[in-house]
Design an enzyme around this catalytic site. Structure first.
Site, PDB file in Angstrom:
ATOM      1  N   ALA A  36      53.097  47.712  78.253  1.00  0.00           N
ATOM      2  CA  ALA A  36      51.950  47.823  79.154  1.00  0.00           C
ATOM      3  C   ALA A  36      50.733  48.298  78.384  1.00  0.00           C
ATOM      4  O   ALA A  36      50.760  49.366  77.771  1.00  0.00           O
ATOM      5  CB  ALA A  36      52.256  48.791  80.298  1.00  0.00           C
ATOM      6  N   CYS A  37      49.678  47.490  78.375  1.00  0.00           N
ATOM      7  CA  CYS A  37      48.425  47.900  77.760  1.00  0.00           C
ATOM      8  C   CYS A  37      47.322  47.807  78.802  1.00  0.00           C
ATOM      9  O   CYS A  37      47.573  47.534  79.972  1.00  0.00           O
ATOM     10  CB  CYS A  37      48.101  47.063  76.519  1.00  0.00           C
ATOM     11  N   ASP A  38      46.111  48.022  78.380  1.00  0.00           N
ATOM     12  CA  ASP A  38      44.999  48.086  79.317  1.00  0.00           C
ATOM     13  C   ASP A  38      44.793  46.780  80.060  1.00  0.00           C
ATOM     14  O   ASP A  38      44.621  46.750  81.269  1.00  0.00           O
ATOM     15  CB  ASP A  38      43.721  48.475  78.561  1.00  0.00           C
ATOM     16  N   GLY A  93      46.925  43.907  79.518  1.00  0.00           N
ATOM     17  CA  GLY A  93      48.156  43.125  79.657  1.00  0.00           C
ATOM     18  C   GLY A  93      48.188  41.902  78.773  1.00  0.00           C
ATOM     19  O   GLY A  93      49.015  41.009  78.974  1.00  0.00           O
ATOM     20  N   VAL A 126      48.839  47.774  82.561  1.00  0.00           N
ATOM     21  CA  VAL A 126      49.448  48.998  83.078  1.00  0.00           C
ATOM     22  C   VAL A 126      49.226  49.130  84.576  1.00  0.00           C
ATOM     23  O   VAL A 126      50.049  49.705  85.292  1.00  0.00           O
ATOM     24  CB  VAL A 126      48.903  50.228  82.308  1.00  0.00           C
TER      25      VAL A 126
END
Length: 603
Positions: A397-399, A401, A431
């Site tokens: 999960a990143c800022d 996606g 996220v």
């Protein structure tokens, strides 16, 4: 007192970050639609396109006026209240579209979330009170009535208000461009990108404004401010030539990923390693934007990701020279300043102080500036004893996606395949889209872990410093292997110990299958492993054997039954938690006399 006083400041920063992410979250899922509109315009515009076509170009105007704003409004409503919020957000957005004469991207970014919020609050008040059998009537009519009222409100108020605001902002941008002050925006954009606000700035602000401009004049330089790959490639090329240690060795691969793959996040740790390099990317961004303006260059639509390939695909015919020149100038300026800084750096990195540890120091310092360092560390420590028995899937999960999380997922997926864990799916997403579910392991960056835990409190949470290069991936693999083999762990450990003491120490190895012998080594044992491989290969060749010996790292073992893995007892214990199909032999040292006996047993 001081701790209490610090809390509001931290909370404010977190809210600003979440707000920027929320704005970009409405644009990111719809980038494909924006690109489709841009390609239609660039290819079939009559006149001016590559293949002018009066019929196909009719798709452009409705897509710009209706399709894109409705998609954004729908996405904004869904972010707040799932499907019902999405429908109401779309209905509310049509009112803003009808109430204005300009593309309603900003109106959609207002009405979409507002529609979702109104639907959510209305359901909280009344949904639990609906009698059995009337649920469908309530669901359909409540959403329809609220959507109708918001559409009317948007047509009467929001549309005209946003249209006036859009014209004001557009005039402001036009004025900045007319006085040639636009390049100064990169003094803020480049540092903000490296602090992981690139999606918020690019997709939340520049893309909507750029689309407004492109709809009038056919292109916009605003699409290039954040997407320009020049500053990043300049820094990475400087590291390729003048860097040190692991940073230098990893820079060529990072340069390819950044420039052609468009994943700008990959160069952020290099900048954070040496903060003076902020000057390089800022100067590169300013010079690149100045060059774009000098050539009156722009893009038809957003280039996402910020790859040179995506940039050139979105470039109109009259801007190719200017776009290429701007990217090249930005890269040269960034490279020159980076090279000067790196060449003057007299620091000698410790042999054990590799690039990954520098990334950890930098990320911890950045997290501390957001008031999250201690909390992230506590959460990270807590995961070390987490229960991996129930893990059924892994999500990065990143800022946004995309980008860095996709790369991280790919790296871990490859490690899973080598370790025989390929049945566990590994995916990536933003996220904000995480769902709390059982059997989930979430991998995220430390500065985003707090939000990930709030979204999925029951998931196993692992925080990393950088998706591209983290030692925690090996910990995840080892923990999952241990969880799978927990029932037979004691038996396997005893079997490893028996290989050095029992008379039939080769009894568990099927030498008829062996085609390759792999010597596993640590960095401090490289010379010993090389010597053992050389000696054993000589003996095998002299005996006319077909089997070969190689020296490999613990990460590069091919998990097949025709491999015989040889290493010290402690290393074998570690290897057996990661691989299931290979055969094993523990030795006291890599010069152990028993290695000569292997020559007689293999083919």
């Amino acid at each position: 007192m001081s701790q209490d006083a610090a809390k509001p400041k931290t909370s404010l920063k977190a809210k600003v970050q979440r707000f920027g992410t929320f704005l970009s979250g409405m644009i990111m899922p719809n980038i494909a639609a924006i690109i489709a509109w841009g390609l239609i315009t660039a290819l079939f515009l009559s006149p001016g396109g590559w293949f002018p076509n009066d019929t196909i170009i009719k798709l452009s105007a409705p897509s710009l006026k209706f399709l894109l704003p409705l998609l954004i409004g729908y996405t904004g409503g869904k972010m707040v209240d799932d499907e019902r919020g999405a429908i109401v957000g779309g209905i509310a957005t049509i009112g803003a579209i009808v109430g204005s004469d300009v593309p309603m991207f900003l109106g959609a970014m207002i009405m979409g979330p507002l529609g979702g919020w109104c639907m959510k609050k209305f359901d909280e008040l009344f949904q639990a009170k609906i009698k059995s059998g009337f649920e469908m009537i309530y669901n359909n009519f409540s959403a329809g009535i609220i959507g109708m009222l918001l559409a009317i409100l948007a047509q009467a108020v929001v549309g005209p208000f946003v249209m006036a605001g859009t014209k004001f902002m557009a005039s402001g941008v036009d004025w900045i461009i007319s006085v040639h002050a636009l390049p100064l925006a990169n003094l803020f954009i480049e540092p903000a990108k490296i602090l992981f606000l690139n999606n918020a700035i690019g997709n939340g602000i520049l893309v909507p404004l750029g689309i407004q401009t492109a709809s009038k004049v056919g292109k916009s330089v605003l699409f290039l401010l954040e997407a320009n790959p020049g500053p990043g490639i300049g820094v990475l090329l400087a590291f390729c030539l003048f860097g040190k240690g692991s940073a230098k060795s990893s820079a060529p691969g990072a340069a390819i990923i950044q420039f052609f793959g468009g994943i700008h996040e990959i160069y952020f740790p290099y900048i954070m390693m040496k903060p003076s390099l902020f000057l390089a990317v800022m100067a590169g961004g300013v010079s690149g934007t100045f060059t774009f303006q000098l050539f009156d260059a722009g893009l038809k639509a957003a280039a996402s990701p910020g790859s040179i390939i995506a940039v050139l695909l979105m470039t109109p015919k009259d801007s190719y020279l200017g776009v290429i020149a701007g990217v090249l100038v930005a890269a040269i300026v960034s490279f020159a300043i980076s090279a000067f800084i790196l060449k003057r750096d007299k620091s000698t990195p410790d042999d054990e102080d590799d690039f990954a540890s520098k990334q950890a120091q930098v990320q911890n310092a950045k997290a501390a500036s957001k008031g999250q360092a201690a909390e992230a560390a506590d959460q990270s420590q807590a995961t070390s004893g987490a229960d991996y028995d129930s893990v059924e899937k892994v999500i990065f999960a990143c800022d946004a996606g995309m980008g860095s999380s996709a790369m991280g997922a790919s790296l871990l997926r490859d490690k899973f395949k080598k370790a025989g864990l390929g049945e566990i799916p590994v995916t990536n997403m933003a996220v904000r889209n995480l769902k709390d579910e059982q059997g989930l392991l979430v991998v995220t960056q430390k500065e985003l872990q707090e939000r990930a835990v709030l979204k999925a409190p029951h998931a196993v949470s692992v925080a990393v410093d950088n998706f591209m290069n983290s030692p925690r991936y090996d910990e995840i693999v080892a923990n999952l292997k241990v969880a799978q083999q927990q029932g037979s762990a004691a038996v396997e450990e005893q079997a490893v110990e028996d290989t050095t003491t029992a008379a039939d120490e080769f009894g568990g190895i099927n030498f008829d299958q062996i085609k390759e012998i792999d010597f596993i080594h640590h960095d401090e044992h490289t010379g010993s492993a090389t010597m053992a491989v050389s000696l054993l290969n000589g003996q095998l060749e002299k005996a006319g054997k077909q089997t070969t010996a190689k020296r490999v790292s613990i990460d590069d073992v091919n998990d097949e039954a025709d491999r015989l893995v040889i290493s010290t007892q402690e290393t074998i214990k570690n290897v057996k938690t990661r691989y299931t199909n290979v055969q094993f032999l523990a030795v006291e040292s890599l010069e152990d006399a028993k290695l000569a006996q292997i020559v007689e047993k293999v083919k």
